[in-house]
Design a protein around this motif. Structure first.
Motif, short mmCIF file in Angstrom:
data_model
loop_
_atom_site.label_atom_id
_atom_site.label_comp_id
_atom_site.label_asym_id
_atom_site.label_seq_id
_atom_site.Cartn_x
_atom_site.Cartn_y
_atom_site.Cartn_z
N LEU A 327 0.85 -1.42 0.26
CA LEU A 327 -0.14 0.05 0.09
C LEU A 327 0.78 1.50 0.01
O LEU A 327 0.55 2.15 -0.71
CB LEU A 327 -0.95 -0.19 1.25
CG LEU A 327 -2.04 -1.11 1.24
CD1 LEU A 327 -2.71 -1.30 2.45
CD2 LEU A 327 -3.05 -0.57 0.08
N TYR A 328 1.97 1.22 0.84
CA TYR A 328 2.78 2.38 0.87
C TYR A 328 3.41 2.41 -0.48
O TYR A 328 3.60 3.64 -1.03
CB TYR A 328 3.83 2.09 2.16
CG TYR A 328 4.82 3.51 1.83
CD1 TYR A 328 4.50 4.70 2.52
CD2 TYR A 328 6.16 3.29 1.42
CE1 TYR A 328 5.43 5.59 2.41
CE2 TYR A 328 7.16 4.31 1.31
CZ TYR A 328 6.62 5.48 1.99
OH TYR A 328 7.55 6.71 1.77
N HIS A 333 -4.22 -1.76 -4.64
CA HIS A 333 -5.28 -0.89 -4.64
C HIS A 333 -6.78 -1.53 -4.52
O HIS A 333 -6.97 -2.66 -4.82
CB HIS A 333 -5.22 -0.10 -5.84
CG HIS A 333 -3.83 0.52 -6.13
ND1 HIS A 333 -3.76 2.07 -5.76
CD2 HIS A 333 -2.86 0.41 -6.59
CE1 HIS A 333 -2.50 2.23 -5.92
NE2 HIS A 333 -1.68 1.27 -6.61
N TYR A 334 -7.33 -0.99 -3.60
CA TYR A 334 -8.73 -1.58 -3.66
C TYR A 334 -9.84 -0.55 -4.26
O TYR A 334 -9.83 0.74 -4.02
CB TYR A 334 -9.04 -1.42 -1.90
CG TYR A 334 -8.40 -2.76 -1.33
CD1 TYR A 334 -8.73 -4.21 -1.06
CD2 TYR A 334 -7.09 -2.58 -0.80
CE1 TYR A 334 -8.14 -4.99 -0.49
CE2 TYR A 334 -6.48 -3.37 0.04
CZ TYR A 334 -7.04 -4.85 -0.16
OH TYR A 334 -6.32 -5.73 0.65
N PHE A 335 -10.91 -1.39 -4.85
CA PHE A 335 -11.75 -0.68 -5.65
C PHE A 335 -13.14 -1.29 -5.17
O PHE A 335 -13.20 -2.20 -4.82
CB PHE A 335 -11.55 -0.75 -6.97
CG PHE A 335 -10.45 -0.11 -7.57
CD1 PHE A 335 -10.37 0.97 -8.15
CD2 PHE A 335 -9.34 -1.06 -7.86
CE1 PHE A 335 -9.18 1.68 -8.36
CE2 PHE A 335 -8.01 -0.47 -8.14
CZ PHE A 335 -7.85 1.05 -8.54
N ILE A 380 -6.37 -5.03 -6.18
CA ILE A 380 -5.35 -5.50 -7.25
C ILE A 380 -3.98 -4.99 -7.00
O ILE A 380 -3.79 -3.90 -6.46
CB ILE A 380 -6.05 -4.82 -8.34
CG1 ILE A 380 -7.46 -5.13 -8.81
CG2 ILE A 380 -4.99 -4.81 -9.51
CD1 ILE A 380 -8.16 -4.27 -9.88
N GLU A 381 -3.23 -5.82 -7.16
CA GLU A 381 -1.79 -5.50 -6.97
C GLU A 381 -1.04 -5.50 -8.03
O GLU A 381 -1.16 -6.11 -9.41
CB GLU A 381 -1.22 -6.82 -6.42
CG GLU A 381 0.24 -6.55 -5.87
CD GLU A 381 0.99 -7.85 -5.22
OE1 GLU A 381 2.20 -7.94 -5.43
OE2 GLU A 381 0.28 -8.33 -4.26
N TYR A 404 -12.77 4.13 -5.40
CA TYR A 404 -11.44 3.93 -5.10
C TYR A 404 -11.48 3.97 -3.60
O TYR A 404 -11.81 5.04 -2.94
CB TYR A 404 -10.54 5.04 -5.72
CG TYR A 404 -9.10 4.85 -5.23
CD1 TYR A 404 -8.46 3.41 -5.77
CD2 TYR A 404 -8.10 5.71 -4.68
CE1 TYR A 404 -7.21 3.28 -5.60
CE2 TYR A 404 -6.88 5.47 -4.36
CZ TYR A 404 -6.38 4.32 -4.89
OH TYR A 404 -4.97 4.19 -4.46
N LEU A 405 -10.98 2.98 -3.04
CA LEU A 405 -10.88 2.96 -1.34
C LEU A 405 -9.94 3.26 -0.46
O LEU A 405 -9.77 3.27 0.55
CB LEU A 405 -11.39 1.48 -0.97
CG LEU A 405 -13.02 0.98 -1.47
CD1 LEU A 405 -13.20 -0.33 -0.91
CD2 LEU A 405 -13.93 2.05 -1.09
N ASN A 406 -8.57 3.50 -1.38
CA ASN A 406 -7.29 3.48 -0.48
C ASN A 406 -7.40 4.78 0.08
O ASN A 406 -6.90 4.87 1.18
CB ASN A 406 -6.11 3.54 -1.33
CG ASN A 406 -5.84 1.98 -1.74
OD1 ASN A 406 -6.63 1.29 -2.14
ND2 ASN A 406 -4.33 1.69 -1.71
N ASP A 407 -8.13 5.92 -0.32
CA ASP A 407 -7.98 7.13 0.16
C ASP A 407 -9.27 7.44 0.90
O ASP A 407 -9.54 8.48 1.37
CB ASP A 407 -7.68 8.04 -0.90
CG ASP A 407 -8.80 8.10 -1.88
OD1 ASP A 407 -9.66 7.28 -1.90
OD2 ASP A 407 -8.60 9.00 -2.76
#
Length: 416
Positions: A327-328, A333-335, A380-381, A404-407
């Motif tokens: 993630l860093y 990433h997650y959607f 997704i990587e 988009y879920l990361n943020d």
């Protein structure tokens, strides 16, 4: 008068802890030296019997107790490493100890504490943070007239940790330009400041703490010891809401610089140390190396020591460590993906939306018969951060994109 560690007391501490703690190696790192154009050395405090430097301060303090204090027994609070040092000291000196640990402490640290203490210690799991455990431990201590062994805010503990500095000066005869030390409560850094102010005043002591628990940096900025209302507990060996009053005064005046590093970046350092150097460290043990690139220009051509403070890492945390590192690095990433409810939609997503190097690592789908598009949470990587925007554009162009879920931390915490 404000306390400051005296070099003669630190030398006495070195004599005391020699009973239980052998000198740890100072090892050159070819990889890091090449990467930074400096002479980078690793002080391997992770190689103690209890796998961290904490045995130094704990044993020095407990050895100083009077006969009556020993008979009454001791109490401590710890996220793990101090607990193991105290447990070892209790067993060695035959003193009854009660050790409070946060309920979220990794199982491996709890089991190690019980093993080192044997019949001489009782472990009590209390609270979600070190500070919660500490409050309960102090209350128990006062009710039962026992001696509290503080993990960092005690002269004898600070002097014990300062013996790391004496060893460094014995092991490396050239001038040491920089020492990077992890800071949780500040005991190690305070001990080092005591040694180097007296014996090598040109050496710069650099403090490093987690971005999610910046208690020392915040206190120095505010010019008063400040308690944080909330911290990220992931780097459990260095996550405290408030540093010591003694250590704050010493570090405020004695540190050359005080920086924080992101938890995800620390995770990548852990993986690099394991994969490239065959060194196992816990998150707190990787803090110092993680900070080096923040000073890449300053340390060029210099003698630099990074203290690896501990290796009590629970193998069950490996998946989380890898996840945080990805993630860093902007590789995971997650959607929310909205799949059309028709045959072949998933196949189309895999064949036409994903890039050739993209990999689905998480998939949660719930079919809704009343909806035209059914949402799925997809992780997704990627091979490269640059692959993200083309992926998002393909999803949008083909009506797969939902969100988009990361943020979005409120949603994201349920995934990671």
């Amino acid at each position: 008068m404000t306390y400051f560690p005296n070099i003669s007391d630190i030398k006495k501490a070195a004599y005391t802890i020699a009973q239980v703690a052998t000198e740890t190696p100072l090892m050159p790192s070819i990889r890091l030296s090449k990467a930074f154009g400096a002479n980078v050395l690793l002080k391997r405090e992770d190689l103690h019997r209890v796998r961290s430097y904490k045995i130094r301060g704990a044993f020095n303090k407990i050895s100083s107790l009077s006969e009556k204090e020993r008979e009454n027994g001791i109490v401590c609070a710890s996220a793990g490493n101090h607990a193991q040092g105290v447990a070892f000291a209790c067993n060695h000196l035959k003193i009854q100890g009660t050790i409070y640990m946060p309920s979220v402490t990794p199982k491996q640290k709890i089991e190690q504490t019980k093993m080192f203490g044997g019949e001489w210690v009782t472990v009590v799991l209390e609270g979600d943070t070190f500070d919660d455990s500490s409050k309960s431990a102090r209350a128990f201590c006062e009710e039962n007239a026992k001696t509290f062994i503080h993990p960092f805010d005690d002269p004898k503990v600070i002097e014990g940790q300062g013996t790391v500095g004496l060893e460094l000066l014995e092991q490396f005869k050239q001038p040491i330009d920089y020492i990077f030390a992890a800071i949780g409560g500040g005991g190690l850094a305070s001990g080092l400041i005591g040694v180097f102010k007296e014996l090598s005043p040109n050496t710069k002591i650099m403090g490093v703490e987690p971005e999610g628990a910046p208690s020392m940096k915040t206190s120095i900025k505010n010019n008063i010891n400040t308690e944080l209302s909330k911290i990220d507990k992931f780097i459990d060996g260095a996550a405290v809401q408030k540093v010591g009053d003694l250590t704050f005064e010493i570090c405020k005046n004695g540190l050359h610089d005080m920086v924080t590093v992101p938890e995800g970046k620390v995770c990548q350092t852990i993986l690099d140390l394991y994969n490239r150097d065959a060194i196992v460290v816990e998150p707190a043990g990787a803090l110092t190396i993680t900070a080096l690139d923040m000073f890449s220009e300053e340390i060029k051509g210099k003698n630099v020591v990074c203290i690896l403070s501990g290796s009590n890492n629970d193998i069950t945390r490996t998946a989380e460590i890898k996840e945080r590192a990805l993630l860093y690095g902007q590789l995971k990433h997650y959607f929310i993906v909205r799949f059309p409810q028709r045959p072949g939609a998933l196949k189309e997503f895999v064949a036409e939306i994903l890039g050739p190097d993209d990999d689905i690592t998480h998939f949660e789908y719930s079919k809704k018969s009343s909806r035209e598009n059914a949402p799925a949470i997809v992780g997704i990587e990627l091979k490269s951060p640059e692959d993200l925007q083309p992926l998002v554009q393909r999803m949008k162009s083909n009506n797969f994109y939902g969100d988009y879920l990361n943020d979005k931390p409120d949603l994201f915490q349920y995934l990671v």
